[in-house]
Scaffold this active site. Sequence first.
Site, PDB file in Angstrom:
ATOM      1  N   PHE A   1       0.855  -1.192   0.000  1.00 48.37           N
ATOM      2  CA  PHE A   1       0.000   0.000   0.000  1.00 48.37           C
ATOM      3  C   PHE A   1       0.895   1.247   0.000  1.00 48.37           C
ATOM      4  O   PHE A   1       0.822   2.094   0.879  1.00 48.37           O
ATOM      5  CB  PHE A   1      -0.947   0.017   1.208  1.00 48.37           C
ATOM      6  CG  PHE A   1      -1.695  -1.263   1.429  1.00 48.37           C
ATOM      7  CD1 PHE A   1      -2.887  -1.508   0.764  1.00 48.37           C
ATOM      8  CD2 PHE A   1      -1.205  -2.242   2.292  1.00 48.37           C
ATOM      9  CE1 PHE A   1      -3.587  -2.697   0.972  1.00 48.37           C
ATOM     10  CE2 PHE A   1      -1.895  -3.427   2.504  1.00 48.37           C
ATOM     11  CZ  PHE A   1      -3.086  -3.662   1.850  1.00 48.37           C
TER      12      PHE A   1
ATOM     13  N   ASN B   1      -2.705  -5.982  -6.287  1.00 43.57           N
ATOM     14  CA  ASN B   1      -3.485  -5.991  -5.059  1.00 43.57           C
ATOM     15  C   ASN B   1      -2.595  -6.603  -3.966  1.00 43.57           C
ATOM     16  O   ASN B   1      -2.123  -7.740  -4.106  1.00 43.57           O
ATOM     17  CB  ASN B   1      -4.735  -6.838  -5.289  1.00 43.57           C
ATOM     18  CG  ASN B   1      -5.646  -6.841  -4.070  1.00 43.57           C
ATOM     19  OD1 ASN B   1      -5.193  -6.708  -2.936  1.00 43.57           O
ATOM     20  ND2 ASN B   1      -6.928  -6.999  -4.321  1.00 43.57           N
ATOM     21  N   ALA B   2      -2.368  -5.868  -2.896  1.00 48.19           N
ATOM     22  CA  ALA B   2      -1.431  -6.321  -1.863  1.00 48.19           C
ATOM     23  C   ALA B   2      -1.888  -7.643  -1.227  1.00 48.19           C
ATOM     24  O   ALA B   2      -1.053  -8.464  -0.829  1.00 48.19           O
ATOM     25  CB  ALA B   2      -1.278  -5.247  -0.797  1.00 48.19           C
TER      26      ALA B   2
ATOM     27  N   CYS C   1      -5.307   3.166   9.954  1.00 50.25           N
ATOM     28  CA  CYS C   1      -5.882   4.505  10.125  1.00 50.25           C
ATOM     29  C   CYS C   1      -7.398   4.433  10.294  1.00 50.25           C
ATOM     30  O   CYS C   1      -8.090   5.417  10.164  1.00 50.25           O
ATOM     31  CB  CYS C   1      -5.512   5.392   8.940  1.00 50.25           C
ATOM     32  SG  CYS C   1      -6.102   4.769   7.365  1.00 50.25           S
TER      33      CYS C   1
HETATM   34  N1  SAH Z   1       1.769   4.263   2.872  1.00 53.98           N
HETATM   35  C1  SAH Z   1       1.405   5.506   2.219  1.00 53.98           C
HETATM   36  C2  SAH Z   1      -0.065   5.804   2.283  1.00 53.98           C
HETATM   37  C3  SAH Z   1      -0.928   4.653   1.876  1.00 53.98           C
HETATM   38  S1  SAH Z   1      -2.531   5.138   1.443  1.00 53.98           S
HETATM   39  C4  SAH Z   1       2.198   6.638   2.841  1.00 53.98           C
HETATM   40  O1  SAH Z   1       2.683   6.492   3.938  1.00 53.98           O
HETATM   41  O2  SAH Z   1       2.298   7.691   2.212  1.00 53.98           O
HETATM   42  C5  SAH Z   1      -3.160   3.641   0.857  1.00 53.98           C
HETATM   43  C6  SAH Z   1      -2.706   3.274  -0.533  1.00 53.98           C
HETATM   44  O3  SAH Z   1      -3.107   1.926  -0.738  1.00 53.98           O
HETATM   45  C7  SAH Z   1      -3.329   4.076  -1.645  1.00 53.98           C
HETATM   46  O4  SAH Z   1      -2.326   4.593  -2.475  1.00 53.98           O
HETATM   47  C8  SAH Z   1      -4.189   3.076  -2.423  1.00 53.98           C
HETATM   48  O5  SAH Z   1      -4.154   3.276  -3.833  1.00 53.98           O
HETATM   49  C9  SAH Z   1      -3.519   1.782  -2.085  1.00 53.98           C
HETATM   50  N2  SAH Z   1      -4.367   0.581  -2.103  1.00 53.98           N
HETATM   51  C10 SAH Z   1      -5.669   0.468  -1.761  1.00 53.98           C
HETATM   52  N3  SAH Z   1      -6.054  -0.812  -1.801  1.00 53.98           N
HETATM   53  C11 SAH Z   1      -4.988  -1.536  -2.191  1.00 53.98           C
HETATM   54  C12 SAH Z   1      -4.755  -2.928  -2.408  1.00 53.98           C
HETATM   55  N4  SAH Z   1      -5.723  -3.831  -2.214  1.00 53.98           N
HETATM   56  N5  SAH Z   1      -3.533  -3.318  -2.776  1.00 53.98           N
HETATM   57  C13 SAH Z   1      -2.538  -2.424  -2.961  1.00 53.98           C
HETATM   58  N6  SAH Z   1      -2.691  -1.091  -2.766  1.00 53.98           N
HETATM   59  C14 SAH Z   1      -3.902  -0.649  -2.386  1.00 53.98           C
END
Ligand code: SAH
Length: 428
Positions: free
Chosen positions: A263, A311-312, A372
Amino acid sequence: MTKPPPHRRSGPPSASGRGRPPPRPEKLAPDRTTPDLGPDGTPQVALVRRGVERWQAGHPWIYRADLNGDPALAGGEVVRVVDGRGWFIGKALYSKHSKISLRWLSYDDVAVDADFFRQRLQSANALRQQALPGEQTYRLVHGEADGLPGLVVDRYGDYLSAQFLVPAMEQRKELIADLLEELLHPRGIVNRSDVGVRALEGLPQEKGLLRGALPPGPVSFDEGLVRMRADLLEGQKTGAFLDQRENHVMAAQYASGDALDCFSYVGGFALQLATRARHVTAVEISEAAGAQLRDNAAANKLSNLDVVTANAFDFLRDAVDEGRRFDTIVLDPPSFAKNKDAIAAAVRGYKEINLRALQLLKPGGILISASCTYHVDEQAFEDMLASAAADARRRVQIIERRGAGRDHPVLLNLRETRYLKCFVLRVL
Ligand code: SAH
């Protein structure tokens, strides 16, 4: 022989054997057709007994059900809050559409004028000068936690980005802009009121320039050794995730060997890991964010980082199946629960990714795990981690229990302001 202790009870003895009489049923006022005005002409809102107790217990929000009748106001007013007998107990901002009707402004009968807001803004600024001296990028105003309900202002060097989240602040945005210009002389103030919560207040989404000029491109700011960029008009939130800045910098200290950041967004954690780790894999589902992450890595001359658009959840499952191992893992997903009904599903989601991350770590490896979602509080998050550790059959140490940065103060009596959890864990 010692004498028995003196009788210490201060209340009347219940010699009659009867307990306290049941409280008299409360006299409820009918809904009003015209607003009730206080002695100074300010509208007055009366609370039922439960509301008064909540207010006296320090909670800064009063829900609609705790008002004594509909106050017949349009919304956005500064109101006098009174108890069932009409005694003044404070001042608040009124919202007509939200379930949260009143938001605390003061316990005292003060004038809520330009000077009032000027002082609250000065106080917010003073905290940031004290806690983050010399810093140019920070959250300047964090809503109720700074005594300014429904107002968020982030500073990115010469530019400010603001969110007006309740009608009272929406109606005072020119005043707030005047006061911000007076306080910090920014080159521009961007309005990022394009957030879903405004709908709960009957407000449309809005985005644009409020004062001065737009920055010519993305704004830059430093996080430790890393230079970050934020697009104030198009980026998430007001441009960046400022609440994680201190945690980003902390993460570099724990990074080593093969690191994984899930993410990633534009790389807040991934770039920090790359300053210390041999190699970093950044997993992000959004192509656009991934592209910005690559640009940020290049701008920082960090070539030991790969961005995977995926997708993570899938990435983590596959990595376990393939028997991959990492020395450092960061999980910083978006909020998994927007309301209370979604809590169970959110906890399941957290558990799945944390369980897999723990399975992927080498002995001595570090997991930095954030959440969060404010509906999942720190205790619930820690319980989830404990259960993931047990299922992964790993022994796990808690090294740090962190929250948002010091420019995102937590308000005692308002748990919702303690939304960000960030644990540093180490597997044995
Ligand atoms: N870690 C970042 C903020 C993360 S915000 C920082 O510290 O700046 C969450 C992010 O997860 C977003 O960019 C969104 O696009 C991504 N995201 C949402 N669902 C996801 C998924 N299933 N797999 C991978 N990324 C995802």
